[in-house]
Design a protein around this motif. Structure first.
Motif, mmCIF file in Angstrom:
data_model
loop_
_atom_site.group_PDB
_atom_site.id
_atom_site.type_symbol
_atom_site.label_atom_id
_atom_site.label_comp_id
_atom_site.label_asym_id
_atom_site.label_seq_id
_atom_site.Cartn_x
_atom_site.Cartn_y
_atom_site.Cartn_z
ATOM 1 N N ILE A 7 -3.393 3.460 6.114
ATOM 2 C CA ILE A 7 -2.692 2.290 5.570
ATOM 3 C C ILE A 7 -2.538 1.241 6.668
ATOM 4 C CG2 ILE A 7 -0.418 1.462 4.794
ATOM 5 C CD1 ILE A 7 -0.248 3.918 2.983
ATOM 6 N N LYS B 19 2.093 1.642 -3.581
ATOM 7 C CA LYS B 19 1.005 2.109 -4.445
ATOM 8 C C LYS B 19 0.701 3.594 -4.228
ATOM 9 C CE LYS B 19 -0.238 -1.540 -6.812
ATOM 10 N NZ LYS B 19 -0.205 -1.531 -8.296
ATOM 11 N N SER B 20 0.886 4.034 -2.982
ATOM 12 C CA SER B 20 0.582 5.435 -2.651
ATOM 13 C C SER B 20 1.794 6.348 -2.833
ATOM 14 C CB SER B 20 0.100 5.537 -1.201
ATOM 15 O OG SER B 20 -0.965 4.639 -0.963
ATOM 16 N N THR C 276 0.640 5.656 6.397
ATOM 17 C CA THR C 276 -0.260 6.577 7.087
ATOM 18 C C THR C 276 -1.130 5.790 8.073
ATOM 19 O OG1 THR C 276 -1.965 6.300 5.405
ATOM 20 C CG2 THR C 276 -0.366 8.086 5.061
ATOM 21 N N LEU D 127 0.823 -1.212 0.000
ATOM 22 C CA LEU D 127 0.000 0.000 0.000
ATOM 23 C C LEU D 127 0.858 1.264 0.000
ATOM 24 C CD1 LEU D 127 -2.851 -1.056 2.465
ATOM 25 C CD2 LEU D 127 -3.098 -0.600 0.010
ATOM 26 N N CYS D 128 1.997 1.208 0.682
ATOM 27 C CA CYS D 128 2.928 2.344 0.674
ATOM 28 C C CYS D 128 3.487 2.574 -0.728
ATOM 29 C CB CYS D 128 4.069 2.107 1.660
ATOM 30 S SG CYS D 128 3.627 2.415 3.375
#
Length: 338
Positions: A237, A227-228, A234, A224-225
């Protein structure tokens, strides 16, 4: 900021700060999830009242609770009449008729048990992870699995005697003198090992859960990190990773949880009626009996309630914990600058 410059700051979070962050997470999780479980049990009790002497196990996301349905007991929150039309109606009627405190029935024993267990578990996991990364390298995928297994194994072993005492206390009101007599008698009759009764079934459920949870959590958080486009996860996440990894682990370990629930309730029934426990009550035999009686699907009974509980509990716990660590990390960095 590249990954190499971030690692020293993360290490600067001390074990005491990790303990404070995990303790805060445990309290917050209990405060949020307990009312949901109390309402669910009141609705279940209204539809399927248990006869005297029967017991059931419920979990508020952090701890299991064994409740006994018997006249004259102290489980008034369970035995009060319902007449609830649904979840929201139950919330409103419980608050109006019994006071808002009734939504947190059973919270004190949860906090007494869950906070130290969670503090040991999360602090050990982080300390082991840091140690293994320094020895094996940053990107070894086995690190969260090994750290999760060892941390959970240790936490269950340390807390197990307290679990036995807490279950006894929930059956009826005990003074500290009576509790001391109970523990002394148990140790003199069956030895110190008797205080760890039920340890094996708890380990069978919690250790695989822990291994799967931490492995998937670390993978999801990293993905997720990426992808972001972020270096650091965060709050959302962490929350999402915790909910998804907790849900997956909850589904896979549900059969063991069903067996553990049956074993706990059966053991309590035998003990309360002073009947010797049958030798065939092993995990494997109980599992075979469930499949023979209800089919393979019987091992996955209560899946939806478990997911509804575990997903938010894992999400709240891990995101609060990570938020706490980030807070302490910033404070440590600021201290070094001045």
């Amino acid at each position: 900021m590249d990954p190499e410059t971030r690692r020293p700051e993360i290490i600067k979070v001390t074990p005491l700060q990790q303990m404070l962050a995990s303790g805060t997470g445990a309290i917050l999780t209990s405060l949020i999830v307990t009312p949901l479980d109390v309402v669910k049990i009141r609705l279940q009790a209204q539809n399927n009242p248990l006869p005297k002497g029967k017991c059931f196990v419920y979990s508020n996301g952090l701890m299991d609770h064994l409740c006994v349905c018997e006249e004259g007991g102290n489980k008034l929150w369970y035995k009060k009449p319902g007449n609830f039309q649904g979840t929201l109606d139950a919330f409103l009627k419980i608050i109006r008729n019994e006071g808002i405190k009734s939504l947190w029935s059973g919270l004190p024993p949860t906090l007494v048990m869950a906070v130290p267990a969670t503090v040991i578990y999360f602090t050990c996991y982080d300390q082991l992870t840091a140690l293994l990364r320094s020895k094996l390298g940053e990107n070894k995928t086995c690190i969260p699995i090994v750290a999760g297994i060892v941390a959970r194994f240790g936490a269950v072993t340390v807390i197990s005697p307290l679990e036995l005492i807490r279950t006894k206390m929930q059956s009826k009101k005990f003074s500290y003198i009576e509790l001391h007599r109970f523990v002394s008698k148990k140790v003199s009759e069956d030895g110190w090992i008797s205080l760890w009764r039920g340890w094996a079934s708890t380990v069978l459920r919690d250790v695989p859960f822990s291994a799967m949870y931490w492995y998937n959590y670390e993978i999801l958080k990293k993905w997720l990190c990426e992808k972001s486009g972020l270096y650091e996860p965060t709050f959302m996440i962490n929350f999402t990773s915790g909910a998804l990894s907790g849900s997956f682990a909850a589904v896979v370990t549900l059969p063991i949880d069903v067996v553990k629930t049956q074993k706990q309730t059966q053991l309590w029934t035998y003990e309360s009626r002073k009947i010797s426990v049958p030798l065939h009550m092993s995990t494997w035999v109980i599992m075979k009996n469930i499949v023979a009686k209800n089919g393979f699907s019987g091992l996955f009974s209560g899946l939806i309630p478990r997911l509804i509980k575990i997903a938010p509990a894992c999400a709240i716990m891990i995101s609060t914990y990570e938020f706490g660590k980030a807070f302490f990390q910033k404070r440590n960095v600021q201290r070094q600058q001045y």
